[in-house]
Design an enzyme around this catalytic site. Structure first.
Site, PDB file in Angstrom:
ATOM      1  N   ASP A  13       0.804  -1.227   0.000  1.00  0.00           N
ATOM      2  CA  ASP A  13       0.000   0.000   0.000  1.00  0.00           C
ATOM      3  C   ASP A  13       0.836   1.275   0.000  1.00  0.00           C
ATOM      4  O   ASP A  13       0.412   2.313   0.515  1.00  0.00           O
ATOM      5  CB  ASP A  13      -0.966   0.018   1.204  1.00  0.00           C
ATOM      6  CG  ASP A  13      -1.871  -1.186   1.218  1.00  0.00           C
ATOM      7  OD1 ASP A  13      -2.189  -1.688   0.123  1.00  0.00           O
ATOM      8  OD2 ASP A  13      -2.267  -1.628   2.310  1.00  0.00           O
ATOM      9  N   LYS A  16       1.754   2.209  -5.127  1.00  0.00           N
ATOM     10  CA  LYS A  16       2.277   1.675  -6.388  1.00  0.00           C
ATOM     11  C   LYS A  16       1.341   1.993  -7.563  1.00  0.00           C
ATOM     12  O   LYS A  16       1.789   2.402  -8.624  1.00  0.00           O
ATOM     13  CB  LYS A  16       2.455   0.148  -6.273  1.00  0.00           C
ATOM     14  CG  LYS A  16       3.456  -0.261  -5.195  1.00  0.00           C
ATOM     15  CD  LYS A  16       3.527  -1.769  -5.015  1.00  0.00           C
ATOM     16  CE  LYS A  16       2.317  -2.380  -4.363  1.00  0.00           C
ATOM     17  NZ  LYS A  16       2.075  -2.007  -2.966  1.00  0.00           N
ATOM     18  N   GLY A  40      -4.596  -4.199  -3.815  1.00  0.00           N
ATOM     19  CA  GLY A  40      -5.579  -3.161  -4.116  1.00  0.00           C
ATOM     20  C   GLY A  40      -4.789  -1.926  -4.499  1.00  0.00           C
ATOM     21  O   GLY A  40      -4.153  -1.311  -3.649  1.00  0.00           O
ATOM     22  N   HIS A  41      -4.755  -1.599  -5.783  1.00  0.00           N
ATOM     23  CA  HIS A  41      -3.946  -0.478  -6.264  1.00  0.00           C
ATOM     24  C   HIS A  41      -4.860   0.676  -6.668  1.00  0.00           C
ATOM     25  O   HIS A  41      -5.698   0.522  -7.566  1.00  0.00           O
ATOM     26  CB  HIS A  41      -3.072  -0.927  -7.448  1.00  0.00           C
ATOM     27  CG  HIS A  41      -2.029  -1.929  -7.045  1.00  0.00           C
ATOM     28  ND1 HIS A  41      -1.110  -2.448  -7.911  1.00  0.00           N
ATOM     29  CD2 HIS A  41      -1.751  -2.484  -5.836  1.00  0.00           C
ATOM     30  CE1 HIS A  41      -0.319  -3.292  -7.255  1.00  0.00           C
ATOM     31  NE2 HIS A  41      -0.703  -3.340  -6.000  1.00  0.00           N
ATOM     32  N   GLN A 223       1.961  -5.997  -3.266  1.00  0.00           N
ATOM     33  CA  GLN A 223       2.398  -6.122  -1.863  1.00  0.00           C
ATOM     34  C   GLN A 223       3.690  -5.309  -1.658  1.00  0.00           C
ATOM     35  O   GLN A 223       3.890  -4.327  -2.344  1.00  0.00           O
ATOM     36  CB  GLN A 223       2.596  -7.596  -1.461  1.00  0.00           C
ATOM     37  CG  GLN A 223       1.291  -8.391  -1.357  1.00  0.00           C
ATOM     38  CD  GLN A 223       0.734  -8.854  -2.680  1.00  0.00           C
ATOM     39  OE1 GLN A 223       1.414  -9.492  -3.461  1.00  0.00           O
ATOM     40  NE2 GLN A 223      -0.514  -8.546  -2.953  1.00  0.00           N
TER      41      GLN A 223
HETATM   42  P1  GDP Z   1      -0.802   0.396  -3.544  1.00  0.00           P
HETATM   43  O1  GDP Z   1      -1.383  -0.894  -3.084  1.00  0.00           O
HETATM   44  O2  GDP Z   1       0.678   0.466  -3.316  1.00  0.00           O
HETATM   45  O3  GDP Z   1      -1.160   0.754  -4.954  1.00  0.00           O
HETATM   46  O4  GDP Z   1      -1.421   1.520  -2.599  1.00  0.00           O
HETATM   47  P2  GDP Z   1      -2.978   1.643  -2.171  1.00  0.00           P
HETATM   48  O5  GDP Z   1      -3.746   2.138  -3.323  1.00  0.00           O
HETATM   49  O6  GDP Z   1      -3.445   0.406  -1.505  1.00  0.00           O
HETATM   50  O7  GDP Z   1      -2.862   2.712  -1.015  1.00  0.00           O
HETATM   51  C1  GDP Z   1      -2.333   3.990  -1.220  1.00  0.00           C
HETATM   52  C2  GDP Z   1      -3.410   5.009  -0.823  1.00  0.00           C
HETATM   53  O8  GDP Z   1      -2.814   6.286  -0.687  1.00  0.00           O
HETATM   54  C3  GDP Z   1      -4.489   5.176  -1.874  1.00  0.00           C
HETATM   55  O9  GDP Z   1      -5.696   5.502  -1.236  1.00  0.00           O
HETATM   56  C4  GDP Z   1      -3.982   6.346  -2.708  1.00  0.00           C
HETATM   57  O10 GDP Z   1      -5.019   7.060  -3.364  1.00  0.00           O
HETATM   58  C5  GDP Z   1      -3.340   7.187  -1.634  1.00  0.00           C
HETATM   59  N1  GDP Z   1      -2.195   8.002  -2.042  1.00  0.00           N
HETATM   60  C6  GDP Z   1      -1.208   7.702  -2.929  1.00  0.00           C
HETATM   61  N2  GDP Z   1      -0.265   8.663  -2.917  1.00  0.00           N
HETATM   62  C7  GDP Z   1      -0.667   9.588  -2.020  1.00  0.00           C
HETATM   63  C8  GDP Z   1      -0.080  10.804  -1.528  1.00  0.00           C
HETATM   64  O11 GDP Z   1       0.996  11.219  -1.915  1.00  0.00           O
HETATM   65  N3  GDP Z   1      -0.785  11.469  -0.553  1.00  0.00           N
HETATM   66  C9  GDP Z   1      -1.975  11.027  -0.078  1.00  0.00           C
HETATM   67  N4  GDP Z   1      -2.584  11.750   0.866  1.00  0.00           N
HETATM   68  N5  GDP Z   1      -2.534   9.893  -0.516  1.00  0.00           N
HETATM   69  C10 GDP Z   1      -1.880   9.176  -1.459  1.00  0.00           C
HETATM   70  P1  IMO Z   2      -0.917  -4.139  -2.284  1.00  0.00           P
HETATM   71  O1  IMO Z   2      -0.464  -4.662  -3.633  1.00  0.00           O
HETATM   72  C1  IMO Z   2      -1.003  -4.619   2.039  1.00  0.00           C
HETATM   73  C2  IMO Z   2      -1.134  -8.698   3.595  1.00  0.00           C
HETATM   74  C3  IMO Z   2      -2.404  -9.154   4.283  1.00  0.00           C
HETATM   75  C4  IMO Z   2      -1.823 -10.169   5.263  1.00  0.00           C
HETATM   76  C5  IMO Z   2      -0.707 -10.814   4.466  1.00  0.00           C
HETATM   77  C6  IMO Z   2      -1.087 -12.106   3.776  1.00  0.00           C
HETATM   78  O2  IMO Z   2      -2.221  -3.428  -2.343  1.00  0.00           O
HETATM   79  O3  IMO Z   2       0.173  -3.365  -1.637  1.00  0.00           O
HETATM   80  P2  IMO Z   2      -2.642 -12.808   1.745  1.00  0.00           P
HETATM   81  O4  IMO Z   2      -4.005 -12.337   1.320  1.00  0.00           O
HETATM   82  O5  IMO Z   2      -1.578 -12.564   0.732  1.00  0.00           O
HETATM   83  O6  IMO Z   2      -2.679 -14.209   2.251  1.00  0.00           O
HETATM   84  O7  IMO Z   2      -2.278 -11.904   3.030  1.00  0.00           O
HETATM   85  O8  IMO Z   2      -0.320  -9.867   3.489  1.00  0.00           O
HETATM   86  N1  IMO Z   2      -1.328  -8.179   2.229  1.00  0.00           N
HETATM   87  C7  IMO Z   2      -1.248  -6.877   1.905  1.00  0.00           C
HETATM   88  N2  IMO Z   2      -1.060  -5.795   2.687  1.00  0.00           N
HETATM   89  N3  IMO Z   2      -1.096  -4.472   0.701  1.00  0.00           N
HETATM   90  C8  IMO Z   2      -1.252  -5.556  -0.095  1.00  0.00           C
HETATM   91  O9  IMO Z   2      -1.202  -5.482  -1.443  1.00  0.00           O
HETATM   92  C9  IMO Z   2      -1.368  -6.839   0.508  1.00  0.00           C
HETATM   93  N4  IMO Z   2      -1.558  -8.097   0.042  1.00  0.00           N
HETATM   94  C10 IMO Z   2      -1.513  -8.905   1.103  1.00  0.00           C
HETATM   95  O10 IMO Z   2      -3.040  -8.083   4.934  1.00  0.00           O
HETATM   96  O11 IMO Z   2      -1.258  -9.502   6.361  1.00  0.00           O
HETATM   97 MG    MG Z   3      -2.909  -1.574  -1.814  1.00  0.00          MG
END
Ligand code: GDP
Ligand code: IMO
Ligand code: MG
Length: 424
Positions: A13, A16, A40-41, A223
């Site tokens: 998270d 990416k 979840g991207h 991840q």
């Molecule tokens: P990913 O899994 O690495 O793609 O990241 P996620 O989408 O799960 O989580 C990142 C969260 O931070 C999302 O809700 C984005 O919209 C948000 N986000 C990304 N970059 C920024 C930033 O620079 N500032 C803020 N406030 N939010 C951001």
């Molecule tokens: P992105 O790509 C954050 C965590 C789960 C759990 C562990 C194992 O959005 O960064 P699994 O479902 O793989 O058996 O879970 O890994 N986890 C993540 N945490 N971002 C993710 O993906 C994750 N994918 C799995 O919360 O602790």
């Molecule tokens: Mg994510």
């Protein structure tokens, strides 16, 4: 041409999805190499937020091919749902969303096995997203799995049924675990029909030819490094190699063909699910960070645990990935603090430790912090690093020096536009 890689350096998270979307105009192909719908991207532009789980984050750029590599595990139900969600935005994907024949399929019973396994672990549960990731990779390495290419074989249903029987047998050993399979199977086969409308490819050959003809490829990680099956905080990890090496096995790219390795991290740190997190904050600062950063999982909606940036952990991630440049995300969230902290070492059983230790599960780890002055100014409307407050620039400089890798991108908000170039 070489294949560039973008991957997470913390516990996932990091942002990416946002940065892959921002960088996509520089590439011809965006390819996911591991993980599945546990990811979840999030992408934000033109006031709309999109969350992708399996589809690579380049899909909103009409000229670019998006490839789901052999290292990915695919749930046809979630995949169909993701495609359906693209419909209102007229995203034409049929000719440019390709799936590797060697990617493995997540069956409905894989999800049931995930749930049963977590239930049996009780308080030691991993905190899995329950998307069937672990059981699917177990079947892959156990040489039982079903692959995307099998969908086209005459005896696909037979193969499916044989694997389901195996799973039912395992599930029967979990007491008090009941399930209903019919409805799950119905939507699974619907998803399979949708998948059939896309092109299945030998992605390793596709990428090889693309690279040879001068096309630019960006591999998108899911991840983060601390969730890597080998180098993460085992057993509280996911079931794939999330590191640079995962690009080689998850796309068939030889190590000699890896170009830039772009590592992405938050200006602080979060983790969702169970497992150790040395700099986790249990006080008001942690709560404020979570609130300001809207730290809720993009896949499960669970609140993310929050803490200060951990440089011991980040240096380790940079090492195992061979990171050549960095993106720092969510700097804007730290605007609420007078003072920012960065962990530079740990104290474990009275000893100072500056490397990431083998077992951080069973030891009491005390993080040692350095303090950096805060900036207390809104960063979300900045249009360039030249407009940034000095204290913010000092924080970025401090991290660059500590990590010994240049920070090329600084993100100050979720939108595409809230992205600053730090190379100028
Ligand atoms: P990913 O899994 O690495 O793609 O990241 P996620 O989408 O799960 O989580 C990142 C969260 O931070 C999302 O809700 C984005 O919209 C948000 N986000 C990304 N970059 C920024 C930033 O620079 N500032 C803020 N406030 N939010 C951001
Ligand atoms: P992105 O790509 C954050 C965590 C789960 C759990 C562990 C194992 O959005 O960064 P699994 O479902 O793989 O058996 O879970 O890994 N986890 C993540 N945490 N971002 C993710 O993906 C994750 N994918 C799995 O919360 O602790
Ligand atoms: Mg994510």
């Amino acid at each position: 041409m070489k294949v560039d890689v973008l991957l997470g350096l913390q516990w996932g998270d990091e942002g990416k999805g946002k940065i892959v979307d921002v960088m996509t105009p520089n590439y011809d192909i965006i390819a996911r190499f591991q993980g599945g719908p546990n990811a979840g991207h999030t992408l934000e532009f033109e006031g709309i937020k999109h969350v992708l789980h399996t589809i690579p984050s380049g899909i909103f750029h009409p000229e670019v091919v998006n490839l789901v590599g052999n290292g990915v595990v695919i749930d046809p139900v979630i995949f169909k749902d993701e495609l359906d969600k693209l419909a209102p935005y007229n995203v034409e994907y049929k000719s440019r969303l390709l799936i590797s024949k060697k990617a493995h399929l997540i069956l409905p019973t894989h999800k049931l096995l995930d749930a049963a396994s977590e239930m049996a672990k009780g308080k030691n549960k991993i905190g899995s997203t329950l998307k069937g990731i672990g059981p699917t990779y177990m079947d892959k390495t156990g040489r039982n799995g079903l692959r995307v290419g099998d969908i086209l074989s005459k005896n696909f249903e037979q193969k499916y049924k044989a694997l389901v029987e195996k799973h039912k047998n395992i599930l029967s050993h979990y007491e008090a675990f009941s399930y209903e399979l019919d409805e799950l199977e119905r939507s699974w086969f619907e998803g399979i029909e949708t998948m059939k409308t896309l092109e299945f490819v030998d992605s390793e050959i596709y990428i090889d030819e693309a690279v040879k003809s001068g096309k630019k490829v960006l591999a998108e990680g899911a991840q983060g490094t601390m969730l890597d099956i080998d180098f993460g905080t085992y057993p509280f990890v996911t079931s794939s190699n999330t590191i640079t090496a995962g690009t080689c096995t998850g796309l068939g790219v030889p190590p000699t063909k890896i170009g830039k390795v772009i590592g992405i991290f938050k200006a602080y740190c979060t983790r969702v699910g169970s497992g150790p997190f040395p700099t986790e904050l249990f006080d008001q600062d942690g709560k404020d960070m979570g609130k300001e950063g809207h730290e809720f999982g993009a896949t499960t909606g669970r609140p993310r645990r929050c803490g200060w940036i951990d440089l011991v952990q980040l240096k380790y991630s940079i090492m195992v990935n061979g990171v050549s440049e960095l993106c720092m995300m969510k700097g804007d969230v730290l605007s609420i603090f007078d003072e920012i902290k960065a962990c530079t070492k740990y104290i474990i059983e009275g000893q100072e430790v500056t490397h990431f230790p083998f077992d951080i599960n069973d030891h009491d780890i005390q993080p040692v912090y350095e303090s950096i002055p805060g900036w207390r100014k809104d960063l979300t409307k900045l249009e360039g690093m030249n407009e940034a407050p000095d204290a913010f620039k000092s924080y970025v400089d401090y991290l660059e020096k500590q990590l010994n890798v240049p920070i090329h991108v600084v993100s100050v908000g979720p939108d595409r536009k809230q992205t600053l170039d730090n190379t100028k």
